[in-house]
Every structure is written in structure tokens, then in C-alpha cells.
Design a protein around this motif. Structure first.
Motif, PDB file in Angstrom:
ATOM      1  N   TYR A   1      43.702  47.168  51.000  1.00 46.97           N
ATOM      2  CA  TYR A   1      43.970  47.869  49.748  1.00 46.97           C
ATOM      3  C   TYR A   1      43.243  49.204  49.675  1.00 46.97           C
ATOM      4  N   ARG A   2      42.192  49.363  50.473  1.00 46.20           N
ATOM      5  CA  ARG A   2      41.447  50.622  50.432  1.00 46.20           C
ATOM      6  C   ARG A   2      42.258  51.766  51.029  1.00 46.20           C
ATOM      7  N   THR A   3      43.157  51.454  51.978  1.00 39.38           N
ATOM      8  CA  THR A   3      43.918  52.495  52.643  1.00 39.38           C
ATOM      9  C   THR A   3      45.355  52.585  52.147  1.00 39.38           C
ATOM     10  N   THR A   4      45.695  51.814  51.139  1.00 40.38           N
ATOM     11  CA  THR A   4      47.041  51.861  50.569  1.00 40.38           C
ATOM     12  C   THR A   4      47.128  52.994  49.551  1.00 40.38           C
ATOM     13  N   PRO A   5      48.108  53.904  49.702  1.00 46.31           N
ATOM     14  CA  PRO A   5      48.222  55.017  48.753  1.00 46.31           C
ATOM     15  C   PRO A   5      48.316  54.532  47.321  1.00 46.31           C
ATOM     16  N   ARG A   6      47.460  55.041  46.468  1.00 45.93           N
ATOM     17  CA  ARG A   6      47.441  54.598  45.083  1.00 45.93           C
ATOM     18  C   ARG A   6      48.717  54.956  44.332  1.00 45.93           C
ATOM     19  N   LYS A   7      49.403  55.983  44.752  1.00 49.57           N
ATOM     20  CA  LYS A   7      50.581  56.407  44.005  1.00 49.57           C
ATOM     21  C   LYS A   7      51.694  55.361  44.035  1.00 49.57           C
ATOM     22  N   ARG A   8      51.583  54.370  44.932  1.00 52.73           N
ATOM     23  CA  ARG A   8      52.609  53.332  45.005  1.00 52.73           C
ATOM     24  C   ARG A   8      52.454  52.295  43.901  1.00 52.73           C
ATOM     25  N   PHE A   9      51.316  52.301  43.234  1.00 51.50           N
ATOM     26  CA  PHE A   9      51.053  51.275  42.240  1.00 51.50           C
ATOM     27  C   PHE A   9      50.742  51.895  40.882  1.00 51.50           C
ATOM     28  N   SER A  10      51.075  51.139  39.849  1.00 52.11           N
ATOM     29  CA  SER A  10      50.586  51.520  38.541  1.00 52.11           C
ATOM     30  C   SER A  10      49.102  51.192  38.494  1.00 52.11           C
ATOM     31  N   ARG A  11      48.391  51.696  37.506  1.00 50.66           N
ATOM     32  CA  ARG A  11      46.951  51.436  37.415  1.00 50.66           C
ATOM     33  C   ARG A  11      46.663  49.943  37.303  1.00 50.66           C
ATOM     34  N   ASN A  12      47.412  49.219  36.495  1.00 52.50           N
ATOM     35  CA  ASN A  12      47.186  47.787  36.330  1.00 52.50           C
ATOM     36  C   ASN A  12      47.517  47.015  37.606  1.00 52.50           C
ATOM     37  N   ALA A  13      48.579  47.408  38.293  1.00 53.44           N
ATOM     38  CA  ALA A  13      48.943  46.733  39.533  1.00 53.44           C
ATOM     39  C   ALA A  13      47.882  46.965  40.598  1.00 53.44           C
ATOM     40  N   TRP A  14      47.364  48.188  40.653  1.00 53.54           N
ATOM     41  CA  TRP A  14      46.315  48.504  41.628  1.00 53.54           C
ATOM     42  C   TRP A  14      45.068  47.663  41.373  1.00 53.54           C
ATOM     43  N   ARG A  15      44.677  47.576  40.113  1.00 54.23           N
ATOM     44  CA  ARG A  15      43.497  46.775  39.783  1.00 54.23           C
ATOM     45  C   ARG A  15      43.703  45.308  40.137  1.00 54.23           C
ATOM     46  N   GLY A  16      44.932  44.812  39.892  1.00 52.23           N
ATOM     47  CA  GLY A  16      45.212  43.423  40.221  1.00 52.23           C
ATOM     48  C   GLY A  16      45.149  43.169  41.714  1.00 52.23           C
ATOM     49  N   LEU A  17      45.695  44.090  42.517  1.00 55.65           N
ATOM     50  CA  LEU A  17      45.655  43.950  43.970  1.00 55.65           C
ATOM     51  C   LEU A  17      44.220  43.978  44.476  1.00 55.65           C
ATOM     52  N   ALA A  18      43.426  44.928  43.983  1.00 56.32           N
ATOM     53  CA  ALA A  18      42.040  45.046  44.420  1.00 56.32           C
ATOM     54  C   ALA A  18      41.249  43.798  44.047  1.00 56.32           C
ATOM     55  N   SER A  19      41.463  43.293  42.824  1.00 59.76           N
ATOM     56  CA  SER A  19      40.748  42.105  42.367  1.00 59.76           C
ATOM     57  C   SER A  19      41.105  40.898  43.220  1.00 59.76           C
ATOM     58  N   CYS A  20      42.383  40.754  43.545  1.00 59.66           N
ATOM     59  CA  CYS A  20      42.836  39.642  44.372  1.00 59.66           C
ATOM     60  C   CYS A  20      42.221  39.723  45.763  1.00 59.66           C
ATOM     61  N   THR A  21      42.148  40.914  46.327  1.00 54.32           N
ATOM     62  CA  THR A  21      41.594  41.107  47.651  1.00 54.32           C
ATOM     63  C   THR A  21      40.111  40.797  47.667  1.00 54.32           C
ATOM     64  N   VAL A  22      39.397  41.209  46.629  1.00 56.17           N
ATOM     65  CA  VAL A  22      37.966  40.924  46.531  1.00 56.17           C
ATOM     66  C   VAL A  22      37.734  39.418  46.476  1.00 56.17           C
ATOM     67  N   ARG A  23      38.492  38.724  45.648  1.00 49.46           N
ATOM     68  CA  ARG A  23      38.341  37.263  45.541  1.00 49.46           C
ATOM     69  C   ARG A  23      38.606  36.589  46.879  1.00 49.46           C
ATOM     70  N   LYS A  24      39.620  37.063  47.586  1.00 49.90           N
ATOM     71  CA  LYS A  24      39.957  36.492  48.887  1.00 49.90           C
ATOM     72  C   LYS A  24      38.818  36.691  49.874  1.00 49.90           C
ATOM     73  N   ALA A  25      38.275  37.908  49.924  1.00 48.65           N
ATOM     74  CA  ALA A  25      37.179  38.202  50.850  1.00 48.65           C
ATOM     75  C   ALA A  25      35.953  37.358  50.537  1.00 48.65           C
ATOM     76  N   LEU A  26      35.607  37.256  49.253  1.00 48.31           N
ATOM     77  CA  LEU A  26      34.442  36.463  48.857  1.00 48.31           C
ATOM     78  C   LEU A  26      34.623  34.997  49.247  1.00 48.31           C
ATOM     79  N   LYS A  27      35.828  34.482  49.054  1.00 50.21           N
ATOM     80  CA  LYS A  27      36.087  33.076  49.366  1.00 50.21           C
ATOM     81  C   LYS A  27      36.043  32.826  50.873  1.00 50.21           C
ATOM     82  N   VAL A  28      36.743  33.663  51.641  1.00 49.35           N
ATOM     83  CA  VAL A  28      36.838  33.462  53.084  1.00 49.35           C
ATOM     84  C   VAL A  28      35.479  33.620  53.748  1.00 49.35           C
ATOM     85  N   ILE A  29      34.791  34.693  53.442  1.00 48.81           N
ATOM     86  CA  ILE A  29      33.500  34.954  54.081  1.00 48.81           C
ATOM     87  C   ILE A  29      32.435  34.003  53.542  1.00 48.81           C
TER      88      ILE A  29
END
Length: 206
Positions: A108-136
Motif C-alpha cells: 500500500y505504500r507504493t500504490t498511487p493514492r489517486k486511485r483511492f478515495s481518502r476513506n478507501a485509502w485509510r481502510g486499505l492501510a489499516s487492513c494492511t497494518v493489521r495483517k502485518a501485526l498478526k503475521v509477524i
């Protein structure tokens, strides 16, 4: 020295560096001891600004190395392990074969932000953070379970994990959970250290 000779030496040097990097990533044979024991300890020592002597056993004996802050001080044993070591090795082999590296938990860090609305971007980032915390986090817990043995009593434990995949402050979300699991282990202290060379980061869970 003729320019052709200099170019040949430079080519050999670059080839040698690439070969060393490939071995470091894939961790074959004796290189595994260097990658999975020596490097994490050096990152830990750098992060905590420790001074003194380090002696590596480079064998199957317990612990993996001994630390002491003064020549006449009693050495402190340090056991070292790597969270998600197999995944790390497999990724290194893929990097050597494809000469590219893609880590989906940080995509998500390298995905162009213009492809997402602000809320969608926040949701993607939050989901990715949760996944990383869980896996690691699960990878760290797996290391703790494998090292839960009386033979380690009195020694310290160092766990290397890919902490650089998230901002440092994110790891505070799972520290308490890790401390709970670590509290019953026989180690004197337990530390987690990142696998980042230039900017090591870590935290203590016991």
C-alpha cells in the motif's frame, strides 16, 4: 594500469559482491550462521548502544553467543532466533532468481493514492497494518514457543523480525500480547530486533 584491465577488475569485484549478496539472501550452508546469528546480534548491540566483548560459538551449543561489558565481568549468554526464517530464506531465493523484491504487506505504500478515495485509502492501510501485526506477531510467538525449554534458563533471547515493514510506533499494539507469552519462558530477558541494517529498531518483551 590499462583501462581494459581496470574494467575487468571492476567486473570481477561487482560479480563477487553480487555473489555475496545472493548468498546472504538465500543463507546456504555456513552463511546461515552469519545471517541468522551474527547479524541480528550486531543490530541489537548497535540499537542498545552496548559496549564490551562478544564471543560467538558458531556451533549447536547453547547459547549462540556470550556478551560482557567489561573484561573481568561474568559473560551473559544470548540465544538468537529469527521469526519467519523460512519465509525470509524463500524470499531471498526468489529475489536471486527474479532480481526483484515485492513484499505485499507494504504494497500500500507504493500504490498511487489517486486511485483511492481518502476513506478507501485509510481502510486499505489499516487492513494492511493489521495483517502485518498478526503475521509477524504470530511469527514471534512461534519463536517463543520453540525456545520454551529449561536449558535456556538464565540466558537472554534475541528474536529478529521484519519490524521495518511498519512504522516503529505500530508495534506497540502487540507488545503487551507478546509480553504475556514471553513471561513464562526461562530466559532472563527477551528482546525483539529488526532486520534493518542502517536503522535498527527493537523492543524488550521480558
Amino acid at each position: 594500469m590499462p583501462s581494459s584491465s581496470r574494467r575487468w577488475q571492476t567486473t570481477l569485484a561487482n560479480h563477487g559482491q553480487r555473489a555475496e549478496l545472493a548468498d546472504y539472501r538465500a543463507k546456504p550452508g555456513a552463511v546461515k550462521k552469519l545471517r541468522d546469528e551474527v547479524v541480528p546480534v550486531l543490530h541489537h548491540v548497535k540499537f542498545v548502544k552496548a559496549k564490551g566483548d562478544i564471543r560467538f560459538e558458531l556451533s549447536s551449543d547453547v547459547p549462540d553467543c556470550w556478551l560482557r561489558d567489561k573484561p573481568n565481568a561474568a559473560p551473559q549468554g544470548l540465544e538468537v532466533t529469527v521469526a519467519q526464517s523460512r519465509e525470509q530464506q524463500r524470499l531471498g531465493q526468489e529475489m536471486n532468481e527474479k532480481r526483484e523484491w515485492f513484499r505485499d504487506i507494504s504494497a500500500y505504500r507504493t500504490t498511487p493514492r489517486k486511485r483511492f478515495s481518502r476513506n478507501a485509502w485509510r481502510g486499505l492501510a489499516s487492513c494492511t497494518v493489521r495483517k502485518a501485526l498478526k503475521v509477524i506477531g504470530n511469527g514471534i510467538k512461534s519463536c517463543l514457543r520453540k525456545k520454551d525449554h529449561p536449558k535456556y534458563a538464565g540466558h537472554d533471547l534475541l528474536i529478529e523480525a521484519p519490524l521495518h515493514s511498519l512504522p516503529n510506533e505500530r508495534w506497540s499494539r502487540i507488545e503487551e500480547d507478546l509480553r504475556s507469552v514471553a513471561s513464562t519462558l526461562p530466559f532472563r530477558e527477551i528482546h525483539v530486533i529488526s532486520d534493518h541494517d542502517r536503522f535498527p529498531f527493537g523492543f524488550r518483551i521480558k
